[in-house]
Design an enzyme around this catalytic site. Structure first.
Site, PDB file in Angstrom:
ATOM      1  CG  ASP A   1      -7.095   0.579   0.064  1.00  0.00           C
ATOM      2  OD1 ASP A   1      -6.061   0.320  -0.563  1.00  0.00           O
ATOM      3  OD2 ASP A   1      -7.316   0.161   1.215  1.00  0.00           O
TER       4      ASP A   1
ATOM      5  CG  HIS B   1      -3.762   0.385   4.560  1.00  0.00           C
ATOM      6  ND1 HIS B   1      -3.151  -0.336   3.553  1.00  0.00           N
ATOM      7  CD2 HIS B   1      -4.998   0.696   4.087  1.00  0.00           C
ATOM      8  CE1 HIS B   1      -3.972  -0.458   2.529  1.00  0.00           C
ATOM      9  NE2 HIS B   1      -5.101   0.165   2.822  1.00  0.00           N
TER      10      HIS B   1
ATOM     11  CB  CYS C   1      -0.964  -0.002   1.182  1.00  0.00           C
ATOM     12  SG  CYS C   1      -0.180   0.289   2.787  1.00  0.00           S
TER      13      CYS C   1
END
Length: 290
Positions: free
Chosen positions: A122, A107, A68
């Protein structure tokens, strides 16, 4: 940033004259269908660096994926170059062992505002917890996607992302009790606030996640990629193909173990990943489900 190179990487051939939700949904989905969520650099003796030029060369020009802190950082750059109103946010992943969220922002996600309405994008959580398109930032609304029903919940001081899934149907008897199989109907995924974050906020976490012996990412080599019907993943030596069957209320999991000699071919043929350094697969027993 060379948008044309990025668009070729994800297979986007349309116009982006309109900075609308439809365009955002399309590039979000194309990204997750083209660029794997993976931490293979750690297990190839390489450093993961939060530098946009390095990430662009790795992911776009060298046909790699990333985790991420690479993928969503890159996606933020793409959105800014396109002209979207976007902000990076930090989020804390749910830890099932602690039954609580981690204490640090491990994250990275993006908030995008279109016509005054906020959305969460995302493109890099991977496996069955990957959203396929942006989520409306509305509390309690069921948002149906391929992987199941996602919802964002406003808890006052934080927002929480959770997902309600279908039952797993494992077709291989030897994997029926695998600890990789998620058997919970509803899972909390992560929580976040509106506080804007810059890349510097994640530098310490970026270092810790790839060096801490207790980190999930040092204990497991992970590569996953969404497909039109589900996703595929290589966790250590276990290769999985998952097919979503919402009409039957199940997700079908086809799992098998592979040998060291098969790893390179699987990465190349199934994930379009070509490694420059030798991968040392790892799958130690830490809590992780697909």
């Amino acid at each position: 940033m060379n948008l044309e190179e990025y668009f070729r990487r994800i297979g986007f051939h349309g116009s982006y004259d309109k900075l609308d939700l439809a365009t955002l949904k399309l590039i979000h989905k194309l990204h997750i269908l083209s660029i794997p969520f993976e931490n293979l650099s750690i297990h190839c003796g390489e450093r993961i660096i939060m530098d946009l030029e390095v990430i662009f060369n790795k992911v776009v020009r060298n046909s790699r994926g990333g985790w991420c802190l690479e993928n969503n950082f890159l996606f933020n750059w793409v959105l800014r170059e396109m002209g979207y109103d976007t902000t990076m946010l930090g989020s804390r992943v749910f830890n099932s062992i602690l039954n609580d969220f981690d204490s640090d922002d491990s994250h990275l996600i993006n908030k995008v505002v279109i016509d005054g309405k906020p959305y969460i994008t995302d493109v890099s959580f991977g496996v069955s917890f990957q959203i396929w398109e942006p989520l409306e930032l509305i509390s309690g609304k069921d948002q149906h996607q391929a992987a199941g029903v996602f919802r964002l919940l406003d808890k006052g001081h934080i927002w929480v992302l959770e997902k309600t899934a279908r039952k797993p149907l494992v077709v291989n008897p030897e994997f029926a009790k695998s600890n990789l199989v998620n058997r919970y109907e509803t899972n909390q995924i992560y929580c976040f606030t509106y506080k804007p974050r810059e890349s510097e906020h994640f530098l310490e976490t970026n270092h810790k996640l790839q060096t801490d012996p207790a980190s999930l990412f040092t204990n497991k080599s992970i590569c996953s990629l969404q497909t039109p019907t589900g996703f595929k993943a290589l966790i250590g030596w276990t290769y999985c193909e998952v097919t979503y069957k919402p009409e039957e209320g199940v997700d079908v999991l086809d799992m098998r173990d592979v040998t060291d000699d098969q790893i390179e071919q699987i990465l190349r043929e199934q994930f379009n990943v070509k490694l420059q350094s030798k991968l040392q697969p790892k799958n130690k027993k830490v809590c992780y489900t697909i």
